[in-house]
Design a protein around this motif. Sequence first.
Motif, mmCIF file in Angstrom:
data_model
loop_
_atom_site.group_PDB
_atom_site.id
_atom_site.type_symbol
_atom_site.label_atom_id
_atom_site.label_comp_id
_atom_site.label_asym_id
_atom_site.label_seq_id
_atom_site.Cartn_x
_atom_site.Cartn_y
_atom_site.Cartn_z
ATOM 1 N N LYS A 32 -8.374 32.006 100.312
ATOM 2 C CA LYS A 32 -9.289 31.206 101.106
ATOM 3 C C LYS A 32 -8.688 29.824 101.333
ATOM 4 C CE LYS A 32 -12.233 34.522 101.106
ATOM 5 N NZ LYS A 32 -12.403 35.332 102.306
ATOM 6 N N ARG B 252 -13.794 40.597 116.599
ATOM 7 C CA ARG B 252 -13.644 40.123 115.219
ATOM 8 C C ARG B 252 -12.229 40.435 114.748
ATOM 9 N NH1 ARG B 252 -17.398 41.953 110.101
ATOM 10 N NH2 ARG B 252 -16.586 44.025 110.650
ATOM 11 N N ASP C 10 -15.684 35.699 108.234
ATOM 12 C CA ASP C 10 -14.812 36.231 109.283
ATOM 13 C C ASP C 10 -14.403 35.176 110.298
ATOM 14 O OD1 ASP C 10 -14.897 38.846 108.288
ATOM 15 O OD2 ASP C 10 -16.741 39.307 109.370
ATOM 16 N N SER C 11 -13.427 35.551 111.133
ATOM 17 C CA SER C 11 -13.030 34.764 112.300
ATOM 18 C C SER C 11 -13.138 35.659 113.531
ATOM 19 C CB SER C 11 -11.594 34.251 112.151
ATOM 20 O OG SER C 11 -11.499 33.247 111.164
ATOM 21 N N ILE D 206 -14.656 30.197 113.410
ATOM 22 C CA ILE D 206 -14.175 30.329 112.037
ATOM 23 C C ILE D 206 -15.336 30.168 111.077
ATOM 24 C CG2 ILE D 206 -12.507 29.478 110.348
ATOM 25 C CD1 ILE D 206 -11.413 27.900 112.997
ATOM 26 N N SER E 175 -13.914 32.295 105.869
ATOM 27 C CA SER E 175 -12.853 33.075 106.491
ATOM 28 C C SER E 175 -11.517 32.783 105.810
ATOM 29 C CB SER E 175 -12.758 32.732 107.981
ATOM 30 O OG SER E 175 -11.713 33.438 108.606
ATOM 31 N N GLU F 43 -7.002 35.450 108.582
ATOM 32 C CA GLU F 43 -7.918 35.721 109.689
ATOM 33 C C GLU F 43 -7.899 34.579 110.694
ATOM 34 O OE1 GLU F 43 -11.247 38.398 107.297
ATOM 35 O OE2 GLU F 43 -11.386 36.215 107.311
ATOM 36 N N TYR F 44 -7.961 33.363 110.182
ATOM 37 C CA TYR F 44 -7.967 32.202 111.078
ATOM 38 C C TYR F 44 -6.648 32.094 111.831
ATOM 39 C CZ TYR F 44 -7.724 27.377 112.617
ATOM 40 O OH TYR F 44 -7.559 26.261 113.384
ATOM 41 N N GLY G 86 -18.263 39.485 105.014
ATOM 42 C CA GLY G 86 -17.314 39.631 106.094
ATOM 43 C C GLY G 86 -16.491 40.878 105.910
#
Length: 403
Positions: free
Chosen positions: A6, A49, A70-71, A95, A99, A103-104, A150
């Motif tokens: 993260k 997504r 999630d992003s 974002i 997330s 993912e970002y 997510g």
Amino acid sequence: MNVREKLNWKDTNLALFGSDLEKKIKAAAADSEPQWSNIGTSVALHIWRIEQFMVKPWPSNKHGKFHKGDSYVVLNTYKPEPSKPKLAHDIHIWIGDNSSQDEYGTAAYKMVELDDKLGGTAVQHREVQGKESTLFQKYFGNHLTYLEGGVESGFHHVECSAAEPHLYKIKGTRKSDTLRLTQEPVRRNSLNTGDVFVLTAGEEAVWIWVGKESNQDEQAKGVEVAQAFCKKGNVIVLNQGVNDNEKEATEFWAFLPGKVAVLGPIKKSVRVQAADEKDNKSRAFVPVLFQIPEQTGGKLRKVATAKKQPVGPTRDMQYLLPRSTLQSKHGYLLDTGFHIFVWLGSQAPTICKANAMPQAHMYFSSFRRPLLPLTVVKERQETDLFQERFHEAGSAGCACVLM
């Protein structure tokens, strides 16, 4: 890299490209992205997504609902002039607070990829949970819903049932377009005195819990949300300070683990500031313009600060910058106080364009700015929201735009 790692978005920058992350993203993309086929050819709103470095369609019945973990990539294709066939595009990445960096990073890369697919004509935006731009909010009627979990956690939102209660918080005001519906952990200490909460446990079991300092907009929205959940029977309204006793509304309190005593200090000490109060404090910010460095390792250089100018027939004073400050051979960052813009001149060198997004993200932490909406605009493709921050030299009293 740990896929579940993260990232604190206040420390985020996009100096990821050229890294192992970019290589993984490119490998997953496999030269072409099937999701971009026939996209942007008609007026429509599309959402995807990010799932394991891939973009997956987000169902239309979930538009406006986003998981915190999630992003997403959002494309809005529209007609600037409804009577003409020409289309325009806005691409957003959204974002969630939880997330992952992977993912970002994938979302940011895919936004650029989609813009390229559309011929480089799109306006790019970055949206952060709780700080979305007005434009983004309007796609969903100014009502966004934040869901727990997510794709990484394997979380799948299910419709509420007696076996699975859900708790939602309603916060904000209609006046400032900040009403938010956020899914919260189903426990007693999720409640606070400044907001309204809706607890659902099946079509016949729906409650509204009203914090003592919640506003009328939150209370009205709470009723609307609760009624949408309640297919049978009646919605039960509980008011803080009136229905705190577990002997009243026994079923409601049975769904919320914890002790009733936790509400004592909340009632006495918690003060939740209304969204419009925060906005009023922010209005003192004076817009400032920085030039983006054109060499690796360079820093943003402040080139102008907005000054008050009389605008329109009423001669209202607004903070504006001279349009002549923007030079085609450079790139700039504009902080309006509510929104961050990156402007890229048509003749800006490649290194300047490459530095633009990393510098924009570093700006938030270096200048201790809150996470605000971020939009990238290109010369001769500026949005009205960007152009209204400038005036033409020699046109006193008029906030003109460049056509």
